[in-house]
Structure formats: C-alpha cells, structure tokens
Design a protein around this motif. Structure first.
Motif, short mmCIF file in Angstrom:
data_model
loop_
_atom_site.label_atom_id
_atom_site.label_comp_id
_atom_site.label_asym_id
_atom_site.label_seq_id
_atom_site.Cartn_x
_atom_site.Cartn_y
_atom_site.Cartn_z
N ALA A 165 10.30 -0.76 7.96
CA ALA A 165 10.19 0.67 7.61
C ALA A 165 11.40 1.44 8.12
CB ALA A 165 8.91 1.25 8.18
N ASP A 171 -1.51 7.99 -0.23
CA ASP A 171 -0.49 8.66 0.56
C ASP A 171 -1.00 10.06 0.96
OD1 ASP A 171 -0.35 9.99 -1.82
OD2 ASP A 171 1.80 9.73 -2.08
N ASP A 184 -1.11 3.50 5.63
CA ASP A 184 -2.39 3.57 4.93
C ASP A 184 -2.52 2.36 4.03
OD1 ASP A 184 -4.69 5.09 4.91
OD2 ASP A 184 -3.60 6.91 4.39
N ILE A 185 -3.73 2.09 3.63
CA ILE A 185 -3.94 0.91 2.81
C ILE A 185 -3.35 1.10 1.43
CG2 ILE A 185 -5.71 -0.54 1.77
CD1 ILE A 185 -7.32 0.01 4.31
N GLU A 186 -3.69 2.22 0.82
CA GLU A 186 -3.07 2.47 -0.48
C GLU A 186 -2.81 3.93 -0.82
OE1 GLU A 186 -6.25 1.86 -3.84
OE2 GLU A 186 -6.16 0.03 -2.63
N LYS A 234 -9.41 6.87 1.32
CA LYS A 234 -8.57 6.13 2.26
C LYS A 234 -9.01 4.67 2.45
CE LYS A 234 -6.65 8.05 5.53
NZ LYS A 234 -6.53 8.48 6.92
N LEU A 246 7.22 9.35 5.96
CA LEU A 246 7.32 8.07 5.26
C LEU A 246 5.92 7.49 5.16
CD1 LEU A 246 9.27 5.72 4.26
CD2 LEU A 246 8.89 4.72 6.51
N GLN A 247 5.50 7.17 3.95
CA GLN A 247 4.20 6.53 3.78
C GLN A 247 4.41 5.04 3.69
OE1 GLN A 247 0.95 7.97 3.49
NE2 GLN A 247 0.53 5.80 3.84
N ILE A 248 3.78 4.30 4.57
CA ILE A 248 3.87 2.84 4.53
C ILE A 248 2.58 2.27 3.97
CG2 ILE A 248 4.14 0.74 5.91
CD1 ILE A 248 5.59 2.45 8.02
N HIS A 249 2.70 1.53 2.88
CA HIS A 249 1.54 0.80 2.36
C HIS A 249 1.64 -0.62 2.88
CE1 HIS A 249 1.07 3.60 -1.35
NE2 HIS A 249 0.61 4.13 -0.25
N ASN A 250 0.61 -1.06 3.57
CA ASN A 250 0.74 -2.39 4.18
C ASN A 250 -0.07 -3.45 3.46
OD1 ASN A 250 -1.79 -1.80 4.99
ND2 ASN A 250 -1.49 -2.29 7.13
N VAL A 262 7.81 13.02 0.76
CA VAL A 262 7.04 11.81 1.06
C VAL A 262 7.66 10.62 0.35
CG1 VAL A 262 4.81 10.66 0.93
CG2 VAL A 262 4.90 13.13 1.32
N LYS A 263 8.11 9.67 1.11
CA LYS A 263 8.69 8.46 0.56
C LYS A 263 7.67 7.34 0.74
CE LYS A 263 12.93 5.83 0.98
NZ LYS A 263 14.23 5.74 1.64
N VAL A 264 7.52 6.49 -0.26
CA VAL A 264 6.50 5.44 -0.17
C VAL A 264 7.17 4.07 -0.23
CG1 VAL A 264 4.48 4.41 -1.29
CG2 VAL A 264 4.76 6.91 -1.28
N ILE A 265 6.90 3.22 0.73
CA ILE A 265 7.38 1.83 0.61
C ILE A 265 6.20 0.87 0.70
CG2 ILE A 265 9.69 2.31 1.56
CD1 ILE A 265 8.73 0.80 4.11
N GLU A 266 6.38 -0.29 0.13
CA GLU A 266 5.29 -1.27 0.10
C GLU A 266 5.62 -2.44 1.03
OE1 GLU A 266 2.61 -0.82 -2.04
OE2 GLU A 266 3.47 0.98 -2.98
N ILE A 267 4.76 -2.74 1.96
CA ILE A 267 4.96 -3.91 2.84
C ILE A 267 3.72 -4.80 2.72
CG2 ILE A 267 5.24 -4.70 5.23
CD1 ILE A 267 6.76 -2.19 5.85
#
Lengths: 226, 226
Positions: free
Chosen positions: A106, A73, A69-71, B154, A88-92, B4-9
């Motif tokens: 990730a 969760d 997702d953009i920002e 979103k 796992l939430q990935i912010h790209n 829920v784990k959050v990572i920043e890419i």
C-alpha cells in the motif's frame, strides 16, 4: 464445572512478518511520519472517532489515512468527506487482517513522505488483526461499552498487543451492564502497561486526553530510534 | 471522491471444506439432530440469547452446545450454569473461525446421538466464520443495534450466508442512531431470502418468534434430505 468439557484443536497458519514490520517502522520514522494502527470490533465507533480526532489535529499536522475493508470504501469515503484529508482504501480480498506485506504494498501506492501522522484503520475484528504486526509505531484499540466488560477475557491477545485502549461510547454506560472499573482491571491484568482512557467519540468526552497522549508519543519518541 | 484511492490486495488462504460439511449435515440429520451455527460480532449478545432460548426449549427437547473460543471457557461455563445443559468448549488455537474439519473432530469427543438440537456458538467475528461451512443445517446471525446500521455494507458475506438475522438489543434503539428499516432493507438487498427478526435477549422481545421459526424448520425440514 463438570458439565463443561474442553478440547484443544490447534493449527498454525500465521506467518512471521515482524522483519518487514520493523522495516516499515524504521522507514516511516526516518521520514518523520508517525504510524498508528487502530483496531476494534465491528461497530465500536472507529470511523466516528477518527473523523473527530482528524478534525481536531488537521490544522496543525499533516495526516493521511489508510482504511482496510473487505470490499466497500464506505469508511474511507466518510472520513475523507468529513475531514478533507486524502485517504487510501485497501481492499484485502476478504481476509480478516492486514499484515506488514500488505502495508508495504500500500505504501508504494500512497505517498506518505510529507505526512506527520499516518493512520491505519484496520478491519473490524478482535482476533486476526492482533496477530499481525503492521509496522505501526503504536497500536490503539477502541473497545465500546455495548460489547460488554468481559471482552478482555475472551480476546486477550488484542488487549495484550495494544499500547492504549480507548473505552468508547461511555455516554451509553447507563443503558448497559458494563462495569468500567472491572473492565479496566481486566485490561491491566493482561497488559499492565496499557494506557486506558474512557471516551465518547459522539460527545467528544476524553478525546483531548487521547490527543495529549498521541502528541507526547509523537514528540517524545523522536528521541527513540526504530 | 477524488480523495479516495482504491487498491486491491488479494490473497487466497481458505481451503474448500464443503464436502466435509455435507457429511456432517447428513450424519446429524440421519440421527435426528438439527444443527445450528450462531455467528456475530464480539459483544452482540450471543451468550445471553442462547441462555434464554435454551431455557425456553429444554423441557421439550434435548439440547447440546458447542462453544468455540480462543482460549477461555467463559461462555460454555455461563450457559451450562444457567441452563444445566451439557456443553463442549472448543479451543481452536487462536484461529478466527471454525471449519467442518474442526467440527468433525469435536463430534468425535462429544456424544450428540440423543440430541434433538445441537448449537454451535461460533467465535465473535463477522469475517472469517462466514467463509467456512461448518456443516450446520442453518446459519443464524445476531446483529446488535449498537454496532450501527451500516454493517451489511461492510461485512456482506456474513449477511449472505445466513438464513436468519436476529437484530438484537432493540430495547436500546432510542439511544443509538440505528435505522431499523434501513438495516432490514440492506440485509434484504444482499440476501432476499433472509428472515429478519428484531429481538432483545434482555427483555425477551422477539424470542418466541425465533423459536417458532426454529421449530418450523426442525419439523418442516424432516421431509427434506441432507
């Protein structure tokens, strides 16, 4: 159409990331994890669909979810709350896609080794995600009735890269001018091998057919090498 | 949410194009052409909406349309056929957005000097088009009921950059779990100045209100300088 003038404005900004995607596919295959990439427009029903199928499968197999997702969760949270599986939430960082490099990074953070099925919920977008191989074993597209039956004509690459297209929200067909046969015909003219299943994540219509397809591939393809 | 784990890419790929956008805004303003940029998800009803409002306005003002698409000219064709106005189809080579540089190049090909209103029908995408200033005087977003009331959470940037959000397909509200008040509240919490009008391009509900808004800006802003 004399009133329509067409000009071409090209730019190339997409890097090749297929080698890295192949490495992901191979690694996950060798550890016994089947990896699927789920793509769609915003609001096509991915989160509801994934919640339903995870709940139908989770007693028998171990499942993990990576949500891009953009920002927010929001989706990872919703699915985790409703299914109890780890996500796992990935912010790209505002990008419109996820590529194999981001998936690799990730996977360092996310322990997938005991997972039978790893699901990537891609960003809601019919353009960019189609252009980047994520390393998934199969690409799944959700295409919802309210979007209209012309979408294969407008976003052809997305339909070309998908192994299966799930036409979602078919319970709303009476309220929209959506010609289901025409839509399927348009998908097959772009991608004759695509499996197309009409579903409704809300009423659960068609979900068993999807699960049958998924299991056949998870099991059948054990004979294949990636 | 412990699960829920959050990572920043992060990655930065977007170039600044605001100076060029300002030049477009100024040039079009000086020649008396008001330029609007219409953005939305795929299938939110942009083409139907534009056809309707062009037909409502074309007797009184001169209108041109630039339609951006990946490779088809379906929408430009449809609108031209149904309204009789000239349209320019821009193929952007598979990119997910259009920027000020592409608009500048299109304006070389497309004679806009006698147009009162120039409409850019942007690519169906809630991510990329929001990041690039096209040089439009106003950004207009179509957001359709079947997409769900969580979209502002979103895709926040899209809602932040728009001057007006038209909530389309409100005739289908009875068939979807879409809380109109909540959606409006979410839009205003991101963008307190956004005008929000519920519409249905199919039933024409709300279109007069939009046209009133547009005319006020086209006329009222003649006192402003760009």
């Amino acid at each position: 159409m004399k009133d329509v003038k067409v000009i071409e404005i090209h730019e190339s900004v997409f890097a090749q990331n297929e080698k890295q995607a192949d490495l992901i596919r191979k690694k996950l295959w060798e550890q016994g994890t089947y990896f699927i990439n789920v793509m769609s427009s915003p609001g096509s029903g991915k989160t509801t669909f994934l919640t339903e199928i995870i709940n139908m499968l989770k007693q028998k197999i171990s499942i993990g979810l990576m949500n891009v997702d953009i920002e927010s969760d929001l989706d990872a949270r919703r699915i985790s709350e409703k299914t109890g599986i780890p996500s796992l939430q990935i912010h790209n960082g505002g990008l419109c896609h996820i590529d194999a490099d981001m998936v690799s990074r990730a996977l360092i953070e996310y322990d997938t080794k005991d997972m039978d099925l790893l699901i990537l919920e891609n960003i809601g977008n019919l353009v960019c995600p189609a252009e980047f191989d994520t390393g998934a074993h199969k690409n799944i597209m959700l295409y919802s009735v309210p979007e209209g039956d012309d979408k294969p004509l407008k976003y052809p690459l997305m339909f070309q890269v998908c192994d299966i297209v799930l036409i979602n929200k078919v319970d709303t067909l009476p309220f929209f001018n959506f010609d289901l046969e025409l839509a399927i015909q348009r998908i097959h003219s772009l991608n004759p091998n695509a499996v197309v299943i009409p579903i409704s994540a809300r009423t659960k219509e068609g979900l068993e057919s999807f699960i049958t397809w998924l299991k056949e591939h998870m099991e059948g393809e054990k004979h294949e090498a990636y």
